[in-house]
Design a protein around this motif. Structure first.
Motif, PDB file in Angstrom:
ATOM      1  N   ALA A  10       0.830  -1.212   0.000  1.00 40.41           N
ATOM      2  CA  ALA A  10       0.000   0.000   0.000  1.00 40.41           C
ATOM      3  C   ALA A  10       0.865   1.263   0.000  1.00 40.41           C
ATOM      4  CB  ALA A  10      -0.928   0.001   1.215  1.00 40.41           C
ATOM      5  N   GLN A  11       2.017   1.200   0.650  1.00 44.72           N
ATOM      6  CA  GLN A  11       2.939   2.350   0.600  1.00 44.72           C
ATOM      7  C   GLN A  11       3.453   2.553  -0.823  1.00 44.72           C
ATOM      8  OE1 GLN A  11       6.031   1.507   3.543  1.00 44.72           O
ATOM      9  NE2 GLN A  11       5.220   3.153   4.835  1.00 44.72           N
ATOM     10  N   LYS A  12       3.730   1.444  -1.471  1.00 46.40           N
ATOM     11  CA  LYS A  12       4.320   1.498  -2.817  1.00 46.40           C
ATOM     12  C   LYS A  12       3.288   1.939  -3.849  1.00 46.40           C
ATOM     13  CE  LYS A  12       7.582  -1.774  -3.449  1.00 46.40           C
ATOM     14  NZ  LYS A  12       8.889  -1.158  -3.593  1.00 46.40           N
ATOM     15  N   ASP A  13       2.084   1.457  -3.691  1.00 44.50           N
ATOM     16  CA  ASP A  13       1.067   1.693  -4.719  1.00 44.50           C
ATOM     17  C   ASP A  13      -0.256   2.102  -4.059  1.00 44.50           C
ATOM     18  OD1 ASP A  13      -0.237   1.780  -7.058  1.00 44.50           O
ATOM     19  OD2 ASP A  13       0.042  -0.323  -7.606  1.00 44.50           O
ATOM     20  N   PRO A  14      -0.299   3.312  -3.466  1.00 40.47           N
ATOM     21  CA  PRO A  14      -1.474   3.688  -2.659  1.00 40.47           C
ATOM     22  C   PRO A  14      -2.796   3.673  -3.417  1.00 40.47           C
ATOM     23  CG  PRO A  14       0.060   5.550  -2.942  1.00 40.47           C
ATOM     24  CD  PRO A  14       0.739   4.347  -3.472  1.00 40.47           C
ATOM     25  N   GLU A  15      -2.761   3.945  -4.711  1.00 40.42           N
ATOM     26  CA  GLU A  15      -4.021   3.975  -5.475  1.00 40.42           C
ATOM     27  C   GLU A  15      -4.754   2.646  -5.402  1.00 40.42           C
ATOM     28  OE1 GLU A  15      -5.772   6.389  -6.988  1.00 40.42           O
ATOM     29  OE2 GLU A  15      -4.336   7.683  -5.955  1.00 40.42           O
ATOM     30  N   LYS A  16      -3.987   1.543  -5.379  1.00 35.51           N
ATOM     31  CA  LYS A  16      -4.595   0.208  -5.374  1.00 35.51           C
ATOM     32  C   LYS A  16      -5.104  -0.198  -4.000  1.00 35.51           C
ATOM     33  CE  LYS A  16      -2.250  -2.396  -9.010  1.00 35.51           C
ATOM     34  NZ  LYS A  16      -1.198  -3.407  -9.177  1.00 35.51           N
ATOM     35  N   TYR A  17      -4.676   0.522  -2.977  1.00 36.90           N
ATOM     36  CA  TYR A  17      -5.005   0.098  -1.613  1.00 36.90           C
ATOM     37  C   TYR A  17      -5.730   1.193  -0.838  1.00 36.90           C
ATOM     38  CZ  TYR A  17      -1.912  -3.845  -2.521  1.00 36.90           C
ATOM     39  OH  TYR A  17      -1.341  -4.987  -3.041  1.00 36.90           O
ATOM     40  N   GLN A  18      -6.589   1.908  -1.543  1.00 32.68           N
ATOM     41  CA  GLN A  18      -7.315   3.026  -0.936  1.00 32.68           C
ATOM     42  C   GLN A  18      -8.148   2.610   0.272  1.00 32.68           C
ATOM     43  OE1 GLN A  18      -7.737   6.505  -1.859  1.00 32.68           O
ATOM     44  NE2 GLN A  18      -5.801   6.115  -2.878  1.00 32.68           N
ATOM     45  N   GLU A  19      -8.608   1.360   0.277  1.00 35.30           N
ATOM     46  CA  GLU A  19      -9.579   0.943   1.302  1.00 35.30           C
ATOM     47  C   GLU A  19      -8.958   0.140   2.439  1.00 35.30           C
ATOM     48  OE1 GLU A  19     -12.552   2.141   1.499  1.00 35.30           O
ATOM     49  OE2 GLU A  19     -12.295   3.229  -0.375  1.00 35.30           O
ATOM     50  N   VAL A  20      -7.634   0.038   2.489  1.00 34.53           N
ATOM     51  CA  VAL A  20      -7.004  -0.678   3.617  1.00 34.53           C
ATOM     52  C   VAL A  20      -7.116   0.196   4.859  1.00 34.53           C
ATOM     53  CG1 VAL A  20      -4.841  -1.544   4.556  1.00 34.53           C
ATOM     54  CG2 VAL A  20      -5.400  -1.938   2.159  1.00 34.53           C
ATOM     55  N   ILE A  21      -7.658  -0.390   5.916  1.00 33.66           N
ATOM     56  CA  ILE A  21      -7.859   0.356   7.165  1.00 33.66           C
ATOM     57  C   ILE A  21      -6.906  -0.187   8.232  1.00 33.66           C
ATOM     58  CG2 ILE A  21      -9.525   0.739   9.054  1.00 33.66           C
ATOM     59  CD1 ILE A  21     -11.724   0.844   6.962  1.00 33.66           C
ATOM     60  N   VAL A  22      -6.384   0.703   9.058  1.00 34.67           N
ATOM     61  CA  VAL A  22      -5.540   0.264  10.187  1.00 34.67           C
ATOM     62  C   VAL A  22      -6.006   0.965  11.454  1.00 34.67           C
ATOM     63  CG1 VAL A  22      -3.425  -0.295   8.926  1.00 34.67           C
ATOM     64  CG2 VAL A  22      -3.849   2.071   9.627  1.00 34.67           C
ATOM     65  N   ARG A  23      -5.704   0.320  12.580  1.00 33.81           N
ATOM     66  CA  ARG A  23      -5.967   0.950  13.865  1.00 33.81           C
ATOM     67  C   ARG A  23      -4.769   1.832  14.183  1.00 33.81           C
ATOM     68  NH1 ARG A  23     -10.765   1.826  16.186  1.00 33.81           N
ATOM     69  NH2 ARG A  23     -10.580   2.131  18.414  1.00 33.81           N
ATOM     70  N   VAL A  24      -4.994   3.117  14.354  1.00 28.85           N
ATOM     71  CA  VAL A  24      -3.887   4.023  14.652  1.00 28.85           C
ATOM     72  C   VAL A  24      -3.678   4.048  16.159  1.00 28.85           C
ATOM     73  CG1 VAL A  24      -2.999   6.365  14.418  1.00 28.85           C
ATOM     74  CG2 VAL A  24      -4.394   5.379  12.595  1.00 28.85           C
ATOM     75  N   ALA A  25      -4.656   4.585  16.881  1.00 33.30           N
ATOM     76  CA  ALA A  25      -4.584   4.546  18.348  1.00 33.30           C
ATOM     77  C   ALA A  25      -6.012   4.375  18.839  1.00 33.30           C
ATOM     78  CB  ALA A  25      -3.940   5.797  18.898  1.00 33.30           C
ATOM     79  N   GLY A  26      -6.638   5.468  19.288  1.00 34.59           N
ATOM     80  CA  GLY A  26      -8.028   5.322  19.716  1.00 34.59           C
ATOM     81  C   GLY A  26      -8.985   5.339  18.538  1.00 34.59           C
ATOM     82  N   TYR A  27      -8.480   5.298  17.357  1.00 32.58           N
ATOM     83  CA  TYR A  27      -9.341   5.359  16.175  1.00 32.58           C
ATOM     84  C   TYR A  27      -8.713   4.569  15.038  1.00 32.58           C
ATOM     85  CZ  TYR A  27      -6.107   8.704  14.014  1.00 32.58           C
ATOM     86  OH  TYR A  27      -5.012   9.295  13.449  1.00 32.58           O
ATOM     87  N   SER A  28      -9.490   4.371  13.970  1.00 36.55           N
ATOM     88  CA  SER A  28      -8.975   3.720  12.766  1.00 36.55           C
ATOM     89  C   SER A  28      -8.847   4.756  11.660  1.00 36.55           C
ATOM     90  CB  SER A  28      -9.930   2.616  12.308  1.00 36.55           C
ATOM     91  OG  SER A  28      -9.933   1.546  13.234  1.00 36.55           O
ATOM     92  N   ALA A  29      -8.025   4.470  10.681  1.00 35.54           N
ATOM     93  CA  ALA A  29      -7.890   5.369   9.530  1.00 35.54           C
ATOM     94  C   ALA A  29      -7.558   4.537   8.308  1.00 35.54           C
ATOM     95  CB  ALA A  29      -6.791   6.405   9.780  1.00 35.54           C
ATOM     96  N   HIS A  30      -7.870   5.088   7.146  1.00 40.81           N
ATOM     97  CA  HIS A  30      -7.403   4.439   5.925  1.00 40.81           C
ATOM     98  C   HIS A  30      -5.887   4.613   5.861  1.00 40.81           C
ATOM     99  CE1 HIS A  30     -11.698   4.623   4.914  1.00 40.81           C
ATOM    100  NE2 HIS A  30     -11.414   3.515   4.278  1.00 40.81           N
ATOM    101  N   PHE A  31      -5.198   3.515   5.623  1.00 42.49           N
ATOM    102  CA  PHE A  31      -3.737   3.507   5.704  1.00 42.49           C
ATOM    103  C   PHE A  31      -3.114   4.559   4.796  1.00 42.49           C
ATOM    104  CE2 PHE A  31       0.442   1.574   4.576  1.00 42.49           C
ATOM    105  CZ  PHE A  31       0.988   1.527   5.846  1.00 42.49           C
ATOM    106  N   VAL A  32      -3.694   4.753   3.611  1.00 38.04           N
ATOM    107  CA  VAL A  32      -3.089   5.685   2.657  1.00 38.04           C
ATOM    108  C   VAL A  32      -3.283   7.142   3.067  1.00 38.04           C
ATOM    109  CG1 VAL A  32      -3.293   4.069   0.729  1.00 38.04           C
ATOM    110  CG2 VAL A  32      -5.144   5.703   1.166  1.00 38.04           C
ATOM    111  N   ASP A  33      -4.130   7.391   4.079  1.00 39.79           N
ATOM    112  CA  ASP A  33      -4.398   8.774   4.499  1.00 39.79           C
ATOM    113  C   ASP A  33      -3.448   9.264   5.589  1.00 39.79           C
ATOM    114  OD1 ASP A  33      -6.476   8.664   2.773  1.00 39.79           O
ATOM    115  OD2 ASP A  33      -8.051   8.534   4.291  1.00 39.79           O
ATOM    116  N   ILE A  34      -2.611   8.389   6.096  1.00 43.20           N
ATOM    117  CA  ILE A  34      -1.740   8.797   7.198  1.00 43.20           C
ATOM    118  C   ILE A  34      -0.308   8.970   6.691  1.00 43.20           C
ATOM    119  CG2 ILE A  34      -3.195   7.796   8.991  1.00 43.20           C
ATOM    120  CD1 ILE A  34      -1.492   5.352   9.013  1.00 43.20           C
ATOM    121  N   SER A  35       0.492   9.715   7.441  1.00 45.20           N
ATOM    122  CA  SER A  35       1.836  10.045   6.959  1.00 45.20           C
ATOM    123  C   SER A  35       2.735   8.810   6.929  1.00 45.20           C
ATOM    124  CB  SER A  35       2.464  11.093   7.869  1.00 45.20           C
ATOM    125  OG  SER A  35       2.768  10.513   9.127  1.00 45.20           O
ATOM    126  N   ARG A  36       3.812   8.922   6.175  1.00 47.11           N
ATOM    127  CA  ARG A  36       4.761   7.812   6.059  1.00 47.11           C
ATOM    128  C   ARG A  36       5.309   7.435   7.443  1.00 47.11           C
ATOM    129  NH1 ARG A  36       8.905   5.221   2.430  1.00 47.11           N
ATOM    130  NH2 ARG A  36       9.610   3.655   3.908  1.00 47.11           N
TER     131      ARG A  36
END
Lengths: 833, 54, 73
Positions: free
Chosen positions: A793-819
């Motif tokens: 997803a880091q390499k090709d963010p367009e293909k992985y727009q919908e990957v979600i991760v738990r950041v801390a008290g919330y979740s975010a789409h992985f491609v929306d957060i900083s490197r």
């Protein structure tokens, strides 16, 4: 549009094998949900910047400011009520194709709202934010400048800042020790759901009650003169402001009804859609004026109230318990009357979540960096127990969990109140969400947290059992005296500064000023107790400064800001004729969000071990290395990382220091008092403050440099430093008394999607969760996405727009957060269980 | 002079004589929707770029 | 230290420090002041080990089961 699946083909199994859950969701959800999910304009900032096409809404701010100016002789609560009513009556509203629920905090789907009267410094930042001005940009900038000129010096924060102790104000505004704003213009507003969301009451009922109160009060004002009637005049103003805004709220809903009816009767040609539009019209004519009768009305009432609350204040959280409050309507409509099919109900549930996902307001950069990818913490509470202690899970609990997997939004997320009576069926649904990589639900240990509510704030057990997450982590009852109408975010502490200041005599080398008390030159410390004493003084100073600021902001808020709408939906305020933010009659439910906490334990342990016990290095050498950010001291830095015990390995050497820090802080939490004269317990957690503060916290003895991400959780071990396996992590965390040592403790864990596959994976996880519960931890949450997927997803963010991760008290789409945040998440240990 | 009440997008309110709404269709890059804002029927529409003669 | 991308040479601290992904390892990320490339740097050796592109992970896999399994093989 029907609730039939969008499309199905044979590749579902293939996607499942590759754990491409986002493609499965897209294929399984209905055409309606597919359209609505893709229609959302994402408001969460991408690593701190707004996405292209997102524009600030200038309609609402202009309407509000115009009317605010007009009513300049009114008391503040009445002035706000009239300005707010003007917005409700005139702001453009819209109904999206295929939608069945309405209400948005802005004049168009791509707009972010702007709280003009909150803080001048935020207004100035908005003026300078590139890319968000509506076209033509020059004209928009002129409008913003006019609005800013008017509000400069008279926003809520300007007013608080003028009366703060000047030294406190400068230190607070340095941005080094905490964040937030001491005003209810921003923050986390608890909701008195027991009052207005049980299907028993509509706004007309509340207005009738208020009118009775006014009549009674007016009798007193024409009675015997004396000091005991003087406060009544102000209360009558408060009640009248509540009526004014509640009536405007009813009209706001009826504007949606009128639009839906116009569309159905004049513009729509599809017969099925006409029916839906007429149902929207009927729903909005009914709620919030009257109590809801079915699931759609119940969702719509909740949604409209959340939307309208945001027009009054920029609410940064969305406390909710949707399965509990809407569940009876689901059971009636779907299971008893069968007036809704399960598929139709899924469409409503999914849209309810999507409507929350699309909400967004303008936030300053520190807030965007601190909550990357989202616009606030919509942590919705599900599960738990009823006031009598019986299981509160219902058919809507599982329906929400199933629907979450279909729409895959990163906000809202769920937090599940686990208790021993939760059925296996519900646990399986929770696990499936985690297995699908959503990062939610998080798990909260209900018996522990009910006891915690009673211990810290004295909530009676029946009230404690109604608790919802007021923001990411902290529980708050939804009852008349238990609900906290507002919790300002400025009691959010950058705790790593405690140990940093203890080592530098209270001086902050990053911002270049004396911040904390002068607790002595650490180069001269000859034993650990001297260092710990310095740490204690810095901790007490830092927390007291933040709490003083918040207490003052809370105390002055009815005078400086005013919340007529929130007051109108808060039983305590309706009954007494007070602003809901006034602490009168509120039990108190404050907490300190303790960011960057674990660094204290690991740093203190490292100094104790390598300097005072092993005498491998001197304090002088350590302070010199820290002052140079470890540059030229790499071997020494590695010793401080690898040759000193680290939290999360079931090692009493460091775990005892963690407990000592927590208990010393807990003692101070009881010394500090809130405006209701209750306690201020700490809740260690980070949102993504661990990244925001990476360039604010200097080098530390745990081995971090200025610039490195801080640890991600509230009690999570440092990424990669938990080397003794998952049970050791739980055992370390289990040494904490999760009732008495603080308010809540966030623990992030990462699991292997390969190991967690199938029934075997579920059973392993269940056994692990039993250990978690037995050890009395109050919280845990999981990421279950592989390194391989995240690197791809880091390499090709367009293909992985919908990957979600738990950041801390919330979740975010992985491609929306900083490197940096991405790398921090990837480096968390993948626990084999 | 054209007024809002001369426009196809104008819908008078049945229960509030003298008041009305401008209802328009918008298709943006992500979604399509109907939007409305209150309008006085006698308001001058000569400068309105969205005016459509009834 | 020499930048492997543009051959710019300067002491390590002149390469802008970005962050350290693995706190327990000497490999950090720094940025070349001349060509702006992100570089992985061995802080013990004072040398760059190469340019870092999106998705690269010169510091290896996450700690825990996946790395354990790899090392066991």
């Amino acid at each position: 549009m029907t609730a039939e699946p969008a499309k199905l083909d044979v590749s579902l199994q293939e996607h499942e094998e590759k754990q491409e859950w986002w493609w499965i969701a897209e294929k399984k959800r209905s055409k309606r949900l597919d359209y609505l999910r893709k229609a959302v304009w994402k408001k969460g900032a991408l690593g701190g910047n707004y996405a292209p096409g997102i524009k600030v809404d200038l309609e609402g701010p202009k309407l509000f400011t115009d009317m605010w100016k007009w009513w300049k002789f009114d008391p503040i609560i009445m002035r706000r009520a009239k300005a707010l009513a003007h917005v409700f009556d005139n702001i453009p509203i819209f109904i999206t194709d295929h939608s069945q629920l309405v209400g948005y905090w802005g004049s168009a789907p791509h707009t972010i709202s702007w709280r003009v009267d909150g803080a001048s410094i935020v207004n100035e930042e908005l003026y300078n934010e590139p890319g968000i001005m509506p076209e033509p940009e020059e004209e928009s900038l002129r409008k913003v400048a006019e609005i800013n000129d008017y509000w400069a010096g008279q926003t809520a924060v300007d007013k608080v800042a003028r009366i703060l102790d000047p030294e406190d104000a400068v230190k607070f505004l340095s941005g080094a020790i905490g964040w937030g704003a001491p005003t209810s213009a921003y923050g986390y507003s608890g909701k008195n759901y027991e009052y207005y969301l049980k299907g028993e009451r509509g706004f007309e009922d509340i207005i009738a009650d208020i009118e009775d109160h006014i009549a009674e009060a007016e009798e007193k004002t024409i009675g015997v003169p004396g000091p005991d009637i003087l406060h009544i005049y102000d209360r009558i103003q408060n009640w009248e402001a509540m009526i004014l805004v509640l009536e405007a709220a009813i009209r706001f809903a009826k504007r949606y009804a009128r639009l839906a009816r116009t569309m159905a009767e004049h513009l729509e040609t599809d017969e099925k859609r006409k029916e839906e539009l007429l149902r929207i019209a009927e729903t909005c004519e009914r709620v919030p004026a009257k109590a809801p009768r079915n699931l759609q009305e119940s969702f719509q009432m909740d949604l409209l109230i959340q939307t309208m609350s945001r027009f009054e204040a920029s609410e940064g959280a969305w406390p909710a318990r949707p399965d509990y409050y809407h569940g009876p309507f689901y059971e009636k409509d779907v299971l008893q009357d069968k007036s809704l099919t399960e598929e139709e109900a899924t469409d409503l549930i999914g849209e309810f979540m999507i409507r929350a996902y699309e909400v967004g307001g303008f936030g300053p950069r520190w807030a965007r960096e601190g909550m990357q990818g989202i616009t606030g913490t919509w942590v919705w509470t599900i599960g738990g127990v009823k006031p009598d202690g019986s299981d509160a899970c219902n058919a809507l609990t599982t329906a929400f969990l199933r629907t979450a997997r279909l729409i895959r939004v990163s906000n809202p997320t769920f937090a599940f109140r686990w208790h021993p009576k939760v059925s296996d069926e519900v646990m399986r649904e929770c696990f499936e969400c985690i297995r699908h990589g959503l990062g939610y639900p998080s798990f909260r240990n209900d018996p522990i947290l009910v006891a915690n509510c009673m211990n810290w704030h004295g909530h009676p057990v029946e009230e404690a059992r109604t608790w919802v997450h007021q923001a990411c982590m902290s529980p708050c009852p939804t009852t008349k005296n238990g609900v906290q109408p507002f919790r300002m975010a400025s009691a959010t502490a950058n705790c790593a500064k405690m140990v940093e200041y203890a080592l530098h005599n209270g001086y902050d080398h990053v911002v270049g000023m004396q911040m904390g008390p002068q607790t002595g030159d650490a180069r001269t410390f000859t034993d650990f107790e001297q260092l710990f004493d310095a740490w204690t003084q810095q901790m007490q100073w830092l927390l007291s400064l933040l709490v003083r600021t918040v207490n003052l902001g809370r105390y002055k808020d009815p005078e400086f800001y005013g919340r007529p709408f929130l007051s109108g939906i808060t039983e305590r305020a309706v009954e007494r004729g007070i602003d809901a933010v006034s602490p009168e009659g509120e039990r108190g439910n404050c907490w300190i969000t303790a960011f960057t906490w674990v660094e204290n334990a690991d740093s203190l342990a490292a100094v104790k071990k390598l300097v005072f016990d092993d005498k491998k290095y001197t304090m002088d050498q350590l302070i010199t290395a820290l002052e140079t950010n470890w540059d030229g001291y790499e071997q020494m830095r590695l010793d401080f990382v690898n040759k000193a015990p680290k939290w999360g390995n079931d090692d009493d050497y460091v775990d005892d220091i963690m407990l000592r820090c927590l208990r010393t802080m807990a003692k101070h939490s009881k010394v500090m008092r809130c405006t209701s004269n209750n306690t201020w317990p700490a809740a260690p957690q980070n949102v993504s403050g661990n990244i925001h503060y990476s360039s604010v916290v200097g080098a530390l003895p745990n081995g971090r440099r200025l610039g490195d991400a801080l640890y991600d959780g509230g009690i999570s071990p440092g990424p990669g430093l938990d080397k003794k396996g998952p049970t050791a992590v739980l055992k370390s965390c289990g040494k904490i008394d999760h009732v008495a040592d603080g308010r809540a403790f966030l623990l992030n864990q990462r699991l292997s999607p390969t190991q967690m596959a199938g029934e075997k994976g579920y059973q392993l996880w269940r056994a692990y969760m039993r250990t978690w519960a037995d050890l009395g931890l109050d919280h845990i949450q999981f990421n279950m996405v592989s390194d391989k997927t995240l690197r791809a997803a880091q390499k090709d963010p367009e293909k992985y727009q919908e990957v979600i991760v738990r950041v801390a008290g919330y979740s975010a789409h992985f491609v929306d957060i900083s490197r940096k945040t991405q790398d921090n998440i990837i480096q968390r240990t993948i626990q084999g269980i | 002079m054209s007024t809002c009440s001369d426009c196809k997008s104008f819908f008078p309110r049945e229960d509030e004589p003298g008041k009305g709404d401008c209802v328009r269709r918008v298709v943006d890059p992500r979604q399509a929707y109907y939007t409305t804002r209150p309008k006085n029927p006698e308001e001058d529409a000569s400068g309105c770029g969205e005016f459509r003669k009834r | 230290m020499k930048c492997p991308e543009c051959s710019y040479e300067a002491p390590v601290p002149e390469f802008r420090y970005l962050y350290n992904v693995r706190i327990d390892a000497p490999l950090t990320l720094r940025q070349c002041p001349q060509c702006q490339a992100w570089l992985s740097v061995d802080e013990l050796a004072g040398e760059s080990t190469g340019k870092v592109e999106a998705g690269d992970a010169p510091w290896g896999k996450s700690a825990g089961i996946e790395r354990d399994l790899e090392e066991a093989v």
